[in-house]
Write an enzyme that holds these catalytic residues in place. Structure first.
Site, PDB file in Angstrom:
ATOM      1  N   SER A 178       0.806  -1.217   0.000  1.00  0.00           N
ATOM      2  CA  SER A 178       0.000   0.000   0.000  1.00  0.00           C
ATOM      3  C   SER A 178       0.841   1.271   0.000  1.00  0.00           C
ATOM      4  CB  SER A 178      -0.928   0.017   1.222  1.00  0.00           C
ATOM      5  OG  SER A 178      -1.646  -1.177   1.316  1.00  0.00           O
TER       6      SER A 178
ATOM      7  N   HIS B 193       0.868   4.453   4.932  1.00  0.00           N
ATOM      8  CA  HIS B 193       0.390   5.203   3.772  1.00  0.00           C
ATOM      9  C   HIS B 193       1.010   6.602   3.734  1.00  0.00           C
ATOM     10  CE1 HIS B 193      -3.454   2.504   3.855  1.00  0.00           C
ATOM     11  NE2 HIS B 193      -2.384   1.868   3.397  1.00  0.00           N
TER      12      HIS B 193
END
Length: 310
Positions: free
Chosen positions: A144, A195
């Site tokens: 991610s 992230h």
């Protein structure tokens, strides 16, 4: 912690179906190789998730730097793999056509390692500033962070336009920041810091020195000392595609859903497949909880389940 699997990995089957629909010959080589590595390591993981996830405690304090190499390419379950690789299929194809395979390969290799380093730095800062040692124990796994970095690059090379984030249209240049918050709200188990690390590494490329360094290195790897010209791949060979064609390709293998809608559908399908929150598997996640957090996570899972049922 071992990856727990169902008899049938529905997310993996959907991913393979979408790759088939796009056509292997239409996927640039570095993007295809990245997909293949992630799928292979999902089917045949090198180690358990707790042995590959990256954290301050395991990576920095215990000097297990092998985790930097392994953690981005291992996934918690088939839906985790599905969502990440569908996003990679879109972003990777678009960026590799724009930048060329040699430079894009350098970007993937560098980002996958630098994001782990950035993650450790951010978690160490949080632990010191908040005087909370638990941040040193939080362990992350998945692709991610690299995808958030690629989103920054995609917005840099294809400026303008808007993205639909939870029903709201926001300018693409702000989309990664809005999605950073939105995804954490939709799935509290995802790694906000992981992230964020991806976004910061992406900014180091677009605003910092990484672009010059990686471009120079790609030129060194090229036979003529210069990065090769960007190429377009389709079933008939090399050809250019318009942005409209790129969008049509994207819609074809995502069913017309944007990334947030794909994410919510994956969560919903994952929860339904597991029979709701009573199952102790995480529906999706980059973050692996440490011991002693199960009660808090159970509350979060129940909140997520209520959100899904509304």
């Amino acid at each position: 912690m071992q990856r727990r699997q169902r008899g049938i990995n529905v997310g993996l089957m959907l991913l393979l179906s979408q790759i088939y629909q796009v056509g292997v010959s239409n996927i640039p080589p570095v993007t295809l190789a990245t997909l293949a590595v992630n799928i292979y390591l999902f089917l045949s993981p090198m180690k358990s998730l707790m042995e590959v996830c990256i954290s301050v405690q395991e990576g920095y304090l215990n000097n297990d730097w092998q985790r930097l190499l392994l953690s981005p390419f291992h996934h918690a379950d088939d839906w985790h793999l599905y969502f990440n690789m569908v996003s990679m299929l879109w972003k990777g194809t678009r960026l590799e056509r724009r930048l060329g395979s040699v430079l894009f390969a350098c970007i993937i290799a560098a980002f996958s390692q630098l994001i782990g380093v950035m993650y450790i730095v951010l978690e160490m800062l949080l632990a010191e500033i908040l005087d909370e040692p638990i941040y040193k124990m939080q362990c992350a796994v998945g692709f991610s962070g690299v995808l958030f970095a690629l989103k920054v690059l995609n917005n840099h090379y294809y400026p303008g336009g808007t993205s639909n984030v939870m029903g709201f249209h926001v300018p693409n240049k702000y989309a990664c920041w809005i999605e950073l918050i939105a995804i954490h709200i939709v799935s509290p188990g995802s790694s906000f810091i992981g992230h964020l690390a991806g976004i910061l590494v992406g900014l180091l490329y677009t605003w910092g020195p990484l672009k010059k360094i990686l471009t120079a290195f790609a030129g060194f790897l090229s036979c003529d000392g210069h990065p090769p010209r960007p190429t377009e791949f389709n079933s008939s060979g090399y050809a250019r595609h318009s942005s409209d064609q790129n969008q049509q390709d994207y819609s074809r293998y995502t069913g017309g859903l944007n990334e947030e809608e794909q994410y919510e559908r994956a969560l919903r399908n994952s929860l339904n497949d597991r029979g709701g929150p009573q199952n102790d598997r995480r529906p999706y996640g980059f973050w692996i909880p440490t011991e002693g957090q199960s009660e808090q996570e159970e509350i979060r899972r129940r909140r997520l389940y209520r959100y899904d049922r509304q």
